[in-house]
Structure formats: C-alpha cells, structure tokens
Design an enzyme around this catalytic site. Sequence first.
Site, PDB file in Angstrom:
ATOM      1  N   GLU A  46     -39.541   5.013  -4.433  1.00 23.07           N
ATOM      2  CA  GLU A  46     -39.119   5.814  -2.976  1.00 23.07           C
ATOM      3  C   GLU A  46     -39.872   6.512  -2.156  1.00 23.07           C
ATOM      4  OE1 GLU A  46     -37.346   9.319  -4.773  1.00 23.07           O
ATOM      5  OE2 GLU A  46     -35.729   9.427  -3.266  1.00 23.07           O
ATOM      6  N   CYS A 240     -33.056   9.479  -4.588  1.00 20.02           N
ATOM      7  CA  CYS A 240     -31.953  10.158  -4.090  1.00 20.02           C
ATOM      8  C   CYS A 240     -31.525   9.661  -2.770  1.00 20.02           C
ATOM      9  CB  CYS A 240     -32.283  11.577  -3.552  1.00 20.02           C
ATOM     10  SG  CYS A 240     -31.987  12.755  -4.667  1.00 20.02           S
ATOM     11  N   ASN A 374     -27.892   6.475  -8.965  1.00 22.95           N
ATOM     12  CA  ASN A 374     -29.772   6.872  -9.382  1.00 22.95           C
ATOM     13  C   ASN A 374     -28.948   8.268 -10.791  1.00 22.95           C
ATOM     14  OD1 ASN A 374     -32.209   8.223  -9.172  1.00 22.95           O
ATOM     15  ND2 ASN A 374     -31.544  10.023  -8.246  1.00 22.95           N
ATOM     16  N   GLU A 375     -29.525   8.750 -10.526  1.00 20.72           N
ATOM     17  CA  GLU A 375     -29.544  10.368 -11.335  1.00 20.72           C
ATOM     18  C   GLU A 375     -28.564  10.993 -11.591  1.00 20.72           C
ATOM     19  OE1 GLU A 375     -33.069  12.597 -11.677  1.00 20.72           O
ATOM     20  OE2 GLU A 375     -32.145  13.749  -9.581  1.00 20.72           O
TER      21      GLU A 375
HETATM   22  O1  AHR Z   1     -38.544  11.700  -7.504  1.00 21.95           O
HETATM   23  C1  AHR Z   1     -38.264  12.822  -6.687  1.00 21.95           C
HETATM   24  C2  AHR Z   1     -36.705  12.910  -7.125  1.00 21.95           C
HETATM   25  O2  AHR Z   1     -36.511  13.361  -7.817  1.00 21.95           O
HETATM   26  C3  AHR Z   1     -35.891  11.392  -6.844  1.00 21.95           C
HETATM   27  O3  AHR Z   1     -35.613  11.041  -5.474  1.00 21.95           O
HETATM   28  C4  AHR Z   1     -34.867  11.804  -7.385  1.00 21.95           C
HETATM   29  O4  AHR Z   1     -34.312  10.656  -8.734  1.00 21.95           O
HETATM   30  C5  AHR Z   1     -35.371  13.260  -8.718  1.00 21.95           C
HETATM   31  O5  AHR Z   1     -34.648  13.852  -8.176  1.00 21.95           O
END
Ligand code: AHR
Length: 657
Positions: A46, A240, A374-375
């Site tokens: 990321e 994110c 993503n999450e």
């Molecule tokens: O890894 C950092 C963040 O943690 C990522 O962007 C997100 O997916 C999670 O909340």
Amino acid sequence: MNITTRLLATAVAFTGLYATAATTVEIDLSKKGAPIAPTMYGLFFEDINYAADGGLYAEKVKNRSFEFPEAFTGWTTAGNVELLDGGPFERNPHYVRLKPTGHPHKHTALENEGFFGVSFEKDAEYRFSVWARAVDSPAKIRVELTDPASDGETHVMAQQEIAVTSGEWKKYTTVLTPSETVVKGKLRVFLCRPESEVDLEHISLMPVDTWKGRENGLRADLAEALAETHPGVFRFPGGCIVEGTDLNTRYQWKNTVGPVENRPLNENRWHYTFTHRFYPDYYQSGGLGFFEFFQLCEDMGAAPLPVLSVGLACQYQNDADSCHVPVDSLGEYIADALDLIEFANGDTTTTWGKVRADMGHPAPFGLQYIGIGNEQWGDEFIVRLEQFVKAIRKQYPDIKIVGSSGPYPDGKDFDMLWGEMTRLGADLVDEHFYRPESWFLSSADRYDSYSRKGPKVFAGEYACHGNGKKRNHFNAALLEAAFMTGLERNADIVEMATYAPLFAHVEGWQWRPDMIWYDNLRSVKTSSYHVQKLYSDNKGTHTARLTVDGKPATGEGNGLYMSAVKDETDGSYIVKAVNVTDSSIAIDMKVKGLKKGKMPDTVTVTTLHADTDAENTLDRPDTVSPTVKRLAVDNAADWTTELPAKTFAIYRFSNNQ
Ligand code: AHR
C-alpha cells in the site's frame, strides 16, 4: 475452552508450574495432507508511509510535473521562473518557463528538495531527464546535485549541461555521477548564460541502477528485499487508498498506465489521516502504476492481486449514503474491473490489451484474482459487490473474486459478511487483524473450525500490534510466527496470507509496525520480515499431520505452537515450532511414514531468537536475524531437541539424502 480460560492456562504454563518433561510431538508423513496453495505466503503493498513515491518508486524529484495543488511544493525558485499551463501532457498541464533575469549577477534556477532530501551515493549514476523546448532560440540548462552542507556553503557533487536546441517539446537526458555520498542533498536546474528562455516539464532524477535496470524503475534494494521473500501473491495498490477519503481521490488504475508523464496526480489519503503524522505533501504520481505492479509480480513470480473500488468511499470517513456511488450508477466502476482484466489478460487486439502491449508487454500477465472493495462492511457493500460479481462471472468466469469480512476478525458484522460472501459465491474472503499479543497467542486454532464448504481465506492484513508499543520488536514477530502455524495447518482453506503494511520511510511513516523500513539510501528488514520469509522459504507442498497428545499444537497450556509440511519437490519434511514461553521446551519428535532406506541423519535447524524487545534498525540491521545450523540425529523417526525460550525454529529434513 474459551479464550479467557485458555489464556489463563497458558499463563500458568509460562510461569513454569507445569512439569518440564519432554513434549512428545507426533508427525505423520504417511498420508499426503492438503496441498499448500502456491499463493502462500505473499505481500501486501500500500502507498502508505511513503511506500511508493519516496519509497519503492525510484524517483527522487518531488512534484516533478508541478501538479501539486500548490504548484511549487517541493521546489524553491530563484530569478525569473513562471508557471504555465497547456504543456505537452494533457493530464499534467503545468510546466515552467525559465526566463532571463536581466541582471548579470542574478540567476534563474529551480531547486528540488526531494523526498526527505535528494539522496545520492558517491560514484553511482543518476539519470536526469526533462521534457524541454527552447522558446525563441536555443538555450542551455545546468543540472547539479548539491550538498547544502552545515558549513553554510552549497557544494556541487555532480553537474552536467544540457543544450535545449529544439522549439518542439523533446525529452533530454543526462547522467550525473556524484563525487560524494549525500543524504540530504538537492537537485538544482540553472538557466545558463547567455540566458535564453526555456520551458521545462516532468523533471526527473532516478538511479540508473534500478531494479532490473528499468528507466521508470524501482529502488533496487527495496524490490530485491521483496523478491527475496519469493512471494506467492502480491496485493496492490493497497487498502484504504483504494477507496479514497472521497470518491474523487480513490485509486483509479486507468490513471496509472500509459506514458508516465501523462499520469495524473492523485491525493494520497494518508497525508492527513493521522494528524499526529501529518504530511500535506504526500501525493501519488502514479509513476509506480498498474503496469509496473504487474511487471513486479511477474519478476518475482507472484500472482497479482489487484484490488479495486466497489463504489464506496472509505467507510471510516464517510457515513452518509450520499458519499458513495449510488447503487444504480456503478457502471464506470464495474467497467474498471472488467477493463482491468482485459488490460492484464486480453490479447493485443483488445482495447486494454493493446495499452499493455504498447507499454512493452504484449504477453498477458496471467491475472487470476481480483479484489473488489477493501475492508468494506454493511449492506451498502453487499448490494454493490453483488453487481460486480454478476458482471465478472458473466464475462470472466475463471477469475477468482476476493470479497471482504470488514476491518475486524470477529463480531456481528464479520459473521454477516462471511454469510454474504458465501451467498454471493466469492472465491476468497479477505480478513484483517491488527491485534494485540493476546489475540495472536490465542488464535492459532482460528481456522481449525472454519467451514470447508464456503470461500477460502485470504488473511489479507495482519500484524501483532504489541502491548501498546506498535513497534517491530521481536516479540511481535514471534507471536506472528506462532499464529502462522495455524495458517499452515489449515492450508486446505487458507489460500493467501499477507502481513501489512509492507513499507515505511523512517521520516515519513503514518502507521507502524511495518515489514521493511528505510531512509533514502538504506533499508532494514524487521523481525516480522524474517518470519514471513522463513515461512515462505519453507512452505512445502502439502501439510503433514502434527499432534501433541492427539491434538494440534496451538499453544494451549504450554506455549508451544507447531505445524509440519512435506515438500514433494525435494522430499523434505519441515517442522515449524514456536516457543513463546520463558523456558526452553524439550521436544521428543516421533515421525511416522518416512521412506524406508533413505533415512536422513542430519536436520537443518533455522532459528530466529532475540530479546523480546530487540528491534532491527537502519544502524543495527542484524540485531534479529535467522541463524542456521545442522544437527546430527541418530534416527530421523525418533529424535529429540531442546527448543529455547522465545524462539521460532524450523527443522528441515531431506528424506532423499
Ligand atoms: O494497512 C493500513 C490500513 O489498515 C489499510 O489501508 C486498511 O485496509 C486497514 O485499515
């Protein structure tokens, strides 16, 4: 046993109240266990902590196209510098004009501060490039690498002149070789005398020695550190940042392919997410884009796993429905997913396959997986994901879709999401767990009871956030190793696992712990990196049954975590053992099913051990690192060993020697 009882039992054991008799460990090689997915173990990239620009991407110039909202962020100007619009790159329209000062002792110049300095090494080569055009008559610029040293003087460590002869925009290149190493240097561009106006755009400085020597390249030490883990999968472009703080700033892969000069800038949400780590100059140039990610995967032999926006802006920061794409307007987002599959796999006659081919890669990249969202969580995710699943299944039935179980490893939302992922037929579910020590100690059996009928597991983001420290100390890595025995034992359901985050610049981080840290010239592999690499290097091909008193070794009551695999490629069997207690543990290994007549008489023991608070740093990078020794054994089917306190050990036997 519930978690509290379990932790109590474990605590009793750690205080040494249990007898120290040898623990008998039984390994059965006679039956082939579940195959270990080739995607184990992987990496999660990321652009957080200056992981791309200022990190893996080798560019040293910040704001090289003058597209930051404040166009001269990162630059100092002197003399007569004008910012203009309408340059040669439509999506990066700004450029600068260097004009005469009209005074013999005044200079027109630009100076770039780089990412935490422009750093360079003595005798190494750096490729400077610029798009330029002469305005009325040929002009000349001088490029310098400087050291604005503490003695108050600026020392020039390398310089070259470039004659800009054409009135048309052209790319000019020169190589600079510094006479000294400088960590906090600068790049300067002077208008030479006799002064004649010149236009400049996309001012770039990269080491010649990038990973694989590519011009739009990656920092060699960082890419090499990734490749050395032999990752099975590489997830990108992040968590994110896929979503964006708002939809406009979500990651849009189409903006990151094609000529690098024409990739538009995006705001990086991590520049303001944490006000205690505030970096208002953190943007994404897109120079490390989807083509480069796929290429890196290919170089490393990792399956690419791109993740795309599901049409939800980051749910942490966007409560209202109006922040997200309306459910009936997802067309562009779904097209992004379908087009991405075409970009990766389509033949060169397709629109996006041609873009890939034009970038120099006519062969497909062999994409098999795609993450949607993503999450994410809630009904708003499900209704959107459903549309993506339908569209992808219709056009690309072989592509595996990765869904999400949200940000937490359990709870109502988590259960709901797993149910929905199963109903929608997601192939994998991405689980995230940034958890404290207690969670890692008690979760090695997490997957033992998962349903084998639904989607597979992608442990997509995890790290032990230890004891309020949130640092890369050895104990965190040790507990990650303990937990990972459970990933390994459940290879029939856990198909991918990636520690997160991957990278952090020591001067620009927003989140820790991370797997690899660096400044501009050096990098350091953390204890967690070593754990990941040790698992990857010893992943084997099939699980082997390992039990203590007929049960898996999940730390319960004795702080001993173990798993075993076979490696059919070389006939070895590999045992992983983690002792999280303060005392050594005597182990009596009973191995069934060894091939007759080929009994090994030595075992290779790789050990990771350090003080629990020990940390690798840039100055002391090897405080925690694996050691390897060979141990003679009389009988490979029945041997004993002493697993030291606070140790991760890997025992590897070749059954063919
Ligand atoms: O890894 C950092 C963040 O943690 C990522 O962007 C997100 O997916 C999670 O909340």
